[in-house]
Design a protein around this motif. Structure first.
Motif, PDB file in Angstrom:
ATOM      1  N   LEU A  74     -13.645 -10.197 -43.572  1.00  0.00           N
ATOM      2  CA  LEU A  74     -12.990  -9.002 -44.096  1.00  0.00           C
ATOM      3  C   LEU A  74     -13.946  -8.179 -44.951  1.00  0.00           C
ATOM      4  O   LEU A  74     -13.967  -6.950 -44.861  1.00  0.00           O
ATOM      5  N   ALA A  75     -14.743  -8.842 -45.784  1.00  0.00           N
ATOM      6  CA  ALA A  75     -15.665  -8.112 -46.650  1.00  0.00           C
ATOM      7  C   ALA A  75     -16.737  -7.387 -45.844  1.00  0.00           C
ATOM      8  O   ALA A  75     -17.042  -6.209 -46.103  1.00  0.00           O
ATOM      9  N   PHE A  76     -17.311  -8.077 -44.862  1.00  0.00           N
ATOM     10  CA  PHE A  76     -18.379  -7.438 -44.092  1.00  0.00           C
ATOM     11  C   PHE A  76     -17.822  -6.397 -43.121  1.00  0.00           C
ATOM     12  O   PHE A  76     -18.490  -5.409 -42.819  1.00  0.00           O
ATOM     13  N   TRP A  89      -6.545 -11.568 -40.727  1.00  0.00           N
ATOM     14  CA  TRP A  89      -7.245 -10.710 -39.783  1.00  0.00           C
ATOM     15  C   TRP A  89      -6.285  -9.809 -39.014  1.00  0.00           C
ATOM     16  O   TRP A  89      -6.633  -8.685 -38.638  1.00  0.00           O
ATOM     17  N   GLN A  90      -5.060 -10.237 -38.796  1.00  0.00           N
ATOM     18  CA  GLN A  90      -4.076  -9.362 -38.161  1.00  0.00           C
ATOM     19  C   GLN A  90      -3.848  -8.122 -39.003  1.00  0.00           C
ATOM     20  O   GLN A  90      -3.724  -7.011 -38.473  1.00  0.00           O
ATOM     21  N   ALA A  91      -3.810  -8.291 -40.321  1.00  0.00           N
ATOM     22  CA  ALA A  91      -3.670  -7.134 -41.209  1.00  0.00           C
ATOM     23  C   ALA A  91      -4.895  -6.237 -41.129  1.00  0.00           C
ATOM     24  O   ALA A  91      -4.787  -5.005 -41.172  1.00  0.00           O
ATOM     25  N   ALA A  92      -6.071  -6.846 -40.984  1.00  0.00           N
ATOM     26  CA  ALA A  92      -7.292  -6.053 -40.847  1.00  0.00           C
ATOM     27  C   ALA A  92      -7.259  -5.251 -39.551  1.00  0.00           C
ATOM     28  O   ALA A  92      -7.634  -4.074 -39.529  1.00  0.00           O
ATOM     29  N   VAL A 114      -3.753  -2.674 -48.191  1.00  0.00           N
ATOM     30  CA  VAL A 114      -3.087  -3.883 -47.686  1.00  0.00           C
ATOM     31  C   VAL A 114      -3.887  -5.144 -47.944  1.00  0.00           C
ATOM     32  O   VAL A 114      -3.349  -6.149 -48.422  1.00  0.00           O
ATOM     33  N   VAL A 115      -5.188  -5.136 -47.624  1.00  0.00           N
ATOM     34  CA  VAL A 115      -5.931  -6.402 -47.689  1.00  0.00           C
ATOM     35  C   VAL A 115      -6.224  -6.817 -49.133  1.00  0.00           C
ATOM     36  O   VAL A 115      -5.711  -7.845 -49.595  1.00  0.00           O
TER      37      VAL A 115
END
Length: 267
Positions: free
Chosen positions: A91-93, A146-149, A162-163
């Motif tokens: 998520l960060a990258f 990851w679904q939220a991403a 969101v994340v």
């Protein structure tokens, strides 16, 4: 020279957990040293590479984690947190490589620090699991982060809302009770690891809040009202108390953001 987007995409494309940790640390180090070009032409993968294990299950099919006083319960809890931290590396990258071109250079600086922290968190947890006779991948996991991403991959403001400001903020709420359960069960080592993660995650949530506020200021949006709108549109779940109000406030996520939505009010 390699670009920052290419380096971020390489982290996302690395499946093996230990190799992903190395790639994350290397990318953060290369960025700090000025050896990555500030260019965002390279696309991010639609989804990150994953190892063969853990098996992904829907949240409703995930087994209850049990009690921290038992070894099986401790392993289940640590495995769940390890999976969150493993996902948080990507998520960060992803946020840096996908949206960095829309922000000042300091945006990438911040998310490189976050990504390096998440890699360190995962490494600590995986080492602890191995000390307890288990390892990351030994138990099922779900892929909600990851679904939220994926649902916010076209909108930086929605991703930030969101994340970090919903999903990662939830970690601020639940981790103190986990620390207490581990400590009460005599597992001071795990309690110390989780305490370190909690302290770092306050800063990570704060990073999301700060850049969310940056976009709102640039667009002349009211931050709390805009966050309510983003959460209603892009987050499928609900905001559930109790909240760690002090940790959230330390991150800049004040009650004006979440109190109304948690109470079921229309903001």
């Amino acid at each position: 020279m390699t670009t920052i987007a290419e380096a971020c995409a390489a982290v996302l494309s690395t499946a093996d957990p230990r190799a992903k940790v190395r790639a994350a640390r290397r990318t953060a180090r290369e960025w700090r040293a000025g050896r990555l070009v500030l260019d965002f032409a390279a696309p991010m993968p639609e989804s990150p590479a994953r190892p063969a294990r853990p098996e992904f299950l829907p949240p409703a099919r995930m087994a209850r984690r049990g009690r921290a006083g038992s070894e099986a319960g401790r392993i289940a809890m640590l495995h769940a947190v390890a999976h969150i931290e493993f996902s948080a590396i990507d998520l960060a990258f992803d946020v840096a490589g996908r949206f960095g071109g829309q922000f000042p250079r300091a945006f990438v600086d911040d998310w490189m620090r976050v990504g390096a922290d998440e890699a360190m968190h995962f490494a600590l947890l995986d080492r602890r699991l191995r000390a307890l006779g288990s390892h990351y991948g030994a138990l099922p996991a779900h892929d909600g982060l990851w679904q939220a991403a994926g649902a916010t991959r076209h909108d930086a403001l929605a991703r930030l809302a969101v994340v970090p400001m919903v999903l990662e903020a939830r970690g601020l709420d639940v981790t103190p009770a986990m620390v207490e359960r581990f400590a009460r069960g005599g597992d001071g080592t795990s309690a110390r690891i989780l305490t370190r993660i909690l302290n770092d995650e306050i800063r990570h949530v704060g990073t999301g809040v700060r850049w969310f506020g940056f976009v709102c200021a640039a667009q002349r949006f009211e931050p709390a009202v805009t966050w309510h709108k983003m959460v209603r549109e892009h987050f499928g779940g609900s905001l559930k108390p109790p909240f760690n109000d002090s940790a959230r406030a330390s991150a800049g996520l004040t009650k004006e953001y979440y109190a109304a939505l948690a109470a079921g009010e229309q903001a």
